[in-house]
Enzyme design. Structure first.
Site, PDB file in Angstrom:
ATOM      1  N   ASP A  13       2.785   2.682  -0.123  1.00 18.62           N
ATOM      2  CA  ASP A  13       1.607   2.543   0.741  1.00 18.62           C
ATOM      3  C   ASP A  13       1.760   1.445   1.788  1.00 18.62           C
ATOM      4  O   ASP A  13       0.794   0.788   2.179  1.00 18.62           O
ATOM      5  CB  ASP A  13       0.338   2.281  -0.103  1.00 18.62           C
ATOM      6  N   LYS A  16       4.358   3.941   5.701  1.00 15.35           N
ATOM      7  CA  LYS A  16       5.543   4.746   6.048  1.00 15.35           C
ATOM      8  C   LYS A  16       5.156   5.939   6.920  1.00 15.35           C
ATOM      9  O   LYS A  16       5.874   6.301   7.846  1.00 15.35           O
ATOM     10  CB  LYS A  16       6.238   5.251   4.774  1.00 15.35           C
ATOM     11  N   GLY A  40       1.180   9.671  -0.631  1.00 15.32           N
ATOM     12  CA  GLY A  40      -0.003   9.853   0.205  1.00 15.32           C
ATOM     13  C   GLY A  40       0.261   9.091   1.485  1.00 15.32           C
ATOM     14  O   GLY A  40       0.272   7.864   1.489  1.00 15.32           O
ATOM     15  N   HIS A  41       0.586   9.817   2.551  1.00 12.67           N
ATOM     16  CA  HIS A  41       0.924   9.181   3.819  1.00 12.67           C
ATOM     17  C   HIS A  41      -0.167   9.491   4.833  1.00 12.67           C
ATOM     18  O   HIS A  41      -0.410  10.648   5.158  1.00 12.67           O
ATOM     19  CB  HIS A  41       2.278   9.705   4.335  1.00 12.67           C
ATOM     20  N   THR A  42      -0.813   8.459   5.330  1.00 11.93           N
ATOM     21  CA  THR A  42      -1.879   8.652   6.309  1.00 11.93           C
ATOM     22  C   THR A  42      -1.320   8.486   7.710  1.00 11.93           C
ATOM     23  O   THR A  42      -0.642   7.508   7.998  1.00 11.93           O
ATOM     24  CB  THR A  42      -2.978   7.596   6.109  1.00 11.93           C
ATOM     25  N   GLN A 223       6.955   6.591  -1.835  1.00 10.17           N
ATOM     26  CA  GLN A 223       6.837   5.433  -2.747  1.00 10.17           C
ATOM     27  C   GLN A 223       7.506   4.198  -2.141  1.00 10.17           C
ATOM     28  O   GLN A 223       7.442   4.027  -0.945  1.00 10.17           O
ATOM     29  CB  GLN A 223       7.439   5.777  -4.132  1.00 10.17           C
ATOM     30  N   ARG A 302      -7.745   5.983  -6.117  1.00  6.23           N
ATOM     31  CA  ARG A 302      -7.903   4.749  -6.902  1.00  6.23           C
ATOM     32  C   ARG A 302      -7.876   3.538  -5.977  1.00  6.23           C
ATOM     33  O   ARG A 302      -7.154   3.535  -4.977  1.00  6.23           O
ATOM     34  CB  ARG A 302      -6.735   4.604  -7.893  1.00  6.23           C
TER      35      ARG A 302
HETATM   36  P1  GDP Z   1       2.327   5.187   3.145  1.00  6.01           P
HETATM   37  O1  GDP Z   1       2.124   5.816   1.826  1.00  6.01           O
HETATM   38  O2  GDP Z   1       3.402   4.156   3.147  1.00  6.01           O
HETATM   39  O3  GDP Z   1       2.500   6.182   4.263  1.00  6.01           O
HETATM   40  O4  GDP Z   1       0.986   4.378   3.463  1.00  6.01           O
HETATM   41  P2  GDP Z   1      -0.529   4.912   3.245  1.00  6.01           P
HETATM   42  O5  GDP Z   1      -0.823   5.910   4.301  1.00  6.01           O
HETATM   43  O6  GDP Z   1      -0.737   5.290   1.832  1.00  6.01           O
HETATM   44  O7  GDP Z   1      -1.329   3.563   3.453  1.00  6.01           O
HETATM   45  C1  GDP Z   1      -1.245   2.833   4.640  1.00  6.01           C
HETATM   46  C2  GDP Z   1      -2.638   2.785   5.288  1.00  6.01           C
HETATM   47  O8  GDP Z   1      -2.654   1.797   6.279  1.00  6.01           O
HETATM   48  C3  GDP Z   1      -3.034   4.070   5.999  1.00  6.01           C
HETATM   49  O9  GDP Z   1      -4.421   4.223   5.888  1.00  6.01           O
HETATM   50  C4  GDP Z   1      -2.625   3.831   7.445  1.00  6.01           C
HETATM   51  O10 GDP Z   1      -3.404   4.577   8.390  1.00  6.01           O
HETATM   52  C5  GDP Z   1      -2.921   2.366   7.560  1.00  6.01           C
HETATM   53  N1  GDP Z   1      -2.061   1.613   8.483  1.00  6.01           N
HETATM   54  C6  GDP Z   1      -0.728   1.769   8.739  1.00  6.01           C
HETATM   55  N2  GDP Z   1      -0.290   0.794   9.568  1.00  6.01           N
HETATM   56  C7  GDP Z   1      -1.357   0.008   9.838  1.00  6.01           C
HETATM   57  C8  GDP Z   1      -1.542  -1.194  10.606  1.00  6.01           C
HETATM   58  O11 GDP Z   1      -0.609  -1.744  11.185  1.00  6.01           O
HETATM   59  N3  GDP Z   1      -2.795  -1.724  10.601  1.00  6.01           N
HETATM   60  C9  GDP Z   1      -3.852  -1.166   9.946  1.00  6.01           C
HETATM   61  N4  GDP Z   1      -5.043  -1.752   9.995  1.00  6.01           N
HETATM   62  N5  GDP Z   1      -3.706  -0.049   9.216  1.00  6.01           N
HETATM   63  C10 GDP Z   1      -2.487   0.530   9.159  1.00  6.01           C
HETATM   64  P1  IMO Z   2       3.421   6.580  -1.182  1.00  2.40           P
HETATM   65  O1  IMO Z   2       4.536   7.488  -0.715  1.00  2.40           O
HETATM   66  C1  IMO Z   2       1.865   3.986  -4.311  1.00  2.40           C
HETATM   67  C2  IMO Z   2       2.872   5.061  -8.451  1.00  2.40           C
HETATM   68  C3  IMO Z   2       1.776   5.552  -9.366  1.00  2.40           C
HETATM   69  C4  IMO Z   2       2.266   5.042 -10.685  1.00  2.40           C
HETATM   70  C5  IMO Z   2       3.790   5.222 -10.582  1.00  2.40           C
HETATM   71  C6  IMO Z   2       4.299   6.499 -11.227  1.00  2.40           C
HETATM   72  O2  IMO Z   2       2.080   6.956  -0.688  1.00  2.40           O
HETATM   73  O3  IMO Z   2       3.779   5.153  -0.932  1.00  2.40           O
HETATM   74  P2  IMO Z   2       4.178   9.061 -10.536  1.00  2.40           P
HETATM   75  O4  IMO Z   2       3.024   9.985 -10.350  1.00  2.40           O
HETATM   76  O5  IMO Z   2       5.063   8.909  -9.356  1.00  2.40           O
HETATM   77  O6  IMO Z   2       4.986   9.375 -11.782  1.00  2.40           O
HETATM   78  O7  IMO Z   2       3.520   7.611 -10.834  1.00  2.40           O
HETATM   79  O8  IMO Z   2       4.069   5.249  -9.196  1.00  2.40           O
HETATM   80  N1  IMO Z   2       3.016   5.806  -7.193  1.00  2.40           N
HETATM   81  C7  IMO Z   2       2.664   5.341  -5.988  1.00  2.40           C
HETATM   82  N2  IMO Z   2       2.059   4.179  -5.632  1.00  2.40           N
HETATM   83  N3  IMO Z   2       2.236   4.864  -3.364  1.00  2.40           N
HETATM   84  C8  IMO Z   2       2.861   6.022  -3.685  1.00  2.40           C
HETATM   85  O9  IMO Z   2       3.369   6.860  -2.769  1.00  2.40           O
HETATM   86  C9  IMO Z   2       3.069   6.320  -5.057  1.00  2.40           C
HETATM   87  N4  IMO Z   2       3.626   7.359  -5.728  1.00  2.40           N
HETATM   88  C10 IMO Z   2       3.598   7.021  -7.025  1.00  2.40           C
HETATM   89  O10 IMO Z   2       0.531   5.009  -9.000  1.00  2.40           O
HETATM   90  O11 IMO Z   2       2.020   3.660 -10.795  1.00  2.40           O
HETATM   91 MG    MG Z   3       0.617   6.141   0.430  1.00  5.21          MG
END
Ligand code: GDP
Ligand code: IMO
Ligand code: MG
Length: 427
Positions: A13, A16, A40-42, A223, A302
């Site tokens: 998170d 990426k 979960g990539h936003t 991850q 969560r």
């Molecule tokens: P990922 O799993 O690594 O792709 O990250 P997630 O999407 O799960 O979580 C990153 C969150 O931060 C998302 O809601 C993005 O839209 C947001 N985000 C990414 N870069 C930035 C930033 O530089 N600033 C802010 N405020 N939000 C960001």
């Molecule tokens: P992105 O790509 C954050 C965590 C789960 C749990 C552990 C194992 O959005 O960064 P799993 O279902 O993979 O067997 O769970 O890994 N986990 C993540 N935490 N971001 C993720 O993906 C994750 N994918 C799995 O919460 O602790």
């Molecule tokens: Mg994510």
């Protein structure tokens, strides 16, 4: 042009999705090489927000071919619903390529994930419940189902039988659940076969040919480094290799083809699920990071655990991935603090330790040693260049760079594509 890897430097998170999407416009292929729909990539494009789980973030860039590599585990129902969700929003997904060697997350893998977690009780991993671990376990146990198996009913039936043989014993005798019928599983899986067929391809050949033709290939990790099955905080990890080496095995591309490895690094730290987290905060600062950073899981909803930046982890990520660059994200979230603690080392049983301890016990005992950096109050979300940042924000970035062991080549100051300060070009 050699390939690039973009991966999470912490516990996932890190942002990426946004970083991949940003580069997506300039690369020819974006490839997922591990994980599945636990990710979960936003991605925020203009006023549109997309939540991607399985599909590579490059799918939102029209010129780019998205690829799901052999190292990914694929839930066909999720794949189809994610594709149709994007189609309904006008996104063309017809270029997607799916490796015939990718393993399928079957319904019984999802069931096993959930019952195993329940059985573990207090010792649970806190998985996403998407069947990731059990599917990789089947792969390693050589009872996995691959995408290509959907096109040979007799082989598929034999393989599902083999996989369920032992699982049904465990489900009925240990977990007190009903046995899963082979026919039902086969029927469900065959129902997906025609729908996903247009995407199935020899992705290893295609990617290697593309690299030979000087195309730009970007590998997008799911991850993060500390969730890696080999290099993460085992057993509180995911069941694949998000680290850079995973891109080679998960896509069938040799290490000599990779020229750049970009670590996505949040300006503070978050974690979802169980496991050690030295800089975790249980006070109002943690609550503020969660609120301002919107730290809630994209996949499971969560709340994410939040803490200060941990330079020990960043240095570790530099080392195990051979990082060439960092993309520092969410710097804007730290606006408003008078001083910002940064963990520079750990204290373990009274001793100062500069590097991540290999021993699980030591890591569980690690207490952060903080340095305090001066904060800033100015809004930085409109900053376009490093010089636009307030002096203290510049100082924070420079200090992190020095502690983390690789240059910070981009800085995120907001979720949007254009809310990024580019310092060194990635391409
Ligand atoms: P990922 O799993 O690594 O792709 O990250 P997630 O999407 O799960 O979580 C990153 C969150 O931060 C998302 O809601 C993005 O839209 C947001 N985000 C990414 N870069 C930035 C930033 O530089 N600033 C802010 N405020 N939000 C960001
Ligand atoms: P992105 O790509 C954050 C965590 C789960 C749990 C552990 C194992 O959005 O960064 P799993 O279902 O993979 O067997 O769970 O890994 N986990 C993540 N935490 N971001 C993720 O993906 C994750 N994918 C799995 O919460 O602790
Ligand atoms: Mg994510």
């Amino acid at each position: 042009m050699p390939a690039l890897v973009l991966l999470g430097a912490q516990w996932g998170d890190e942002g990426k999705g946004k970083a991949t999407d940003l580069l997506g416009g300039s690369v020819d292929y974006v490839v997922r090489y591990q994980g599945g729909n636990n990710a979960g990539h936003t991605v925020v494009v203009g006023d549109q927000k997309y939540a991607l789980h399985l599909l590579p973030s490059g799918i939102l860039s029209p010129g780019c071919t998205p690829v799901i590599g052999n190292g990914v585990v694929v839930d066909p129902s999720v794949l189809l619903s994610e594709l149709s969700g994007l189609n309904e929003r006008g996104v063309d997904t017809s270029k997607l390529l799916l490796s015939g060697n990718a393993h399928i997350i079957t319904p019984y893998n999802v069931t096993v994930d959930k019952v195993t977690e329940r059985f573990l009780g207090k010792r649970k991993i806190g998985t996403t419940g998407r069947g990731i671990g059990p599917t990789y376990a089947d792969k390693i146990n050589r009872v996995g189902i691959r995408v290509q198996d959907l096109y040979d009913q007799s082989i598929l039936t034999q393989k599902v039988e083999a996989a369920l043989d032992v699982k049904n014993q465990i489900l009925t005798k240990l977990y007190n659940r009903r046995a899963i019928a082979v026919d039902q599983v086969v029927e469900e899986l065959l129902g997906y076969a025609d729908k996903i067929k247009p995407y199935v391809a020899d992705t290893v050949l295609i990617l290697n040919q593309a690299l030979d033709d000087d195309k730009v290939v970007l590998f997008e990790g799911g991850q993060g480094t500390l969730l890696d099955i080999d290099h993460g905080t085992y057993p509180f990890v995911t069941s694949s290799n998000p680290t850079a080496g995973g891109a080679c095995t998960g896509a069938g591309v040799g290490p000599t083809k990779i020229g750049r490895v970009i670590g996505i690094l949040k300006a503070y730290t978050t974690r979802v699920g169980s496991g050690p987290f030295p800089t975790e905060l249980f006070d109002e600062d943690g609550e503020a990071l969660r609120r301002i950073g919107g730290e809630r899981g994209v996949t499971t909803g969560r709340d994410r655990r939040c803490g200060w930046f941990d330079a020990v982890i960043a240095r570790y990520a530099t080392r195990v991935n051979g990082l060439t660059d960092f993309f520092l994200t969410k710097l804007d979230v730290l606006t408003g603090w008078e001083r910002i603690p940064v963990c520079v080392a750990y204290e373990i049983d009274g001793e100062r330790v500069e590097e991540l301890p290999y021993s699980q016990t030591d890591f569980h005992h690690a207490k952060p040693v903080y340095e305090y950096l001066p904060g800033w109050q100015e809004d930085i979300t409109k900053a376009k260049t490093f010089a636009d940042l307030p002096k203290n924000a510049q100082g924070y970035v420079k200090a992190l760079e020095e502690m983390s062991g690789a240059p910070i080549s981009a800085i995120g100051v907001g979720p949007g594509r254009d809310e990024t300060i580019e310092i060194n070009s990635f391409l």
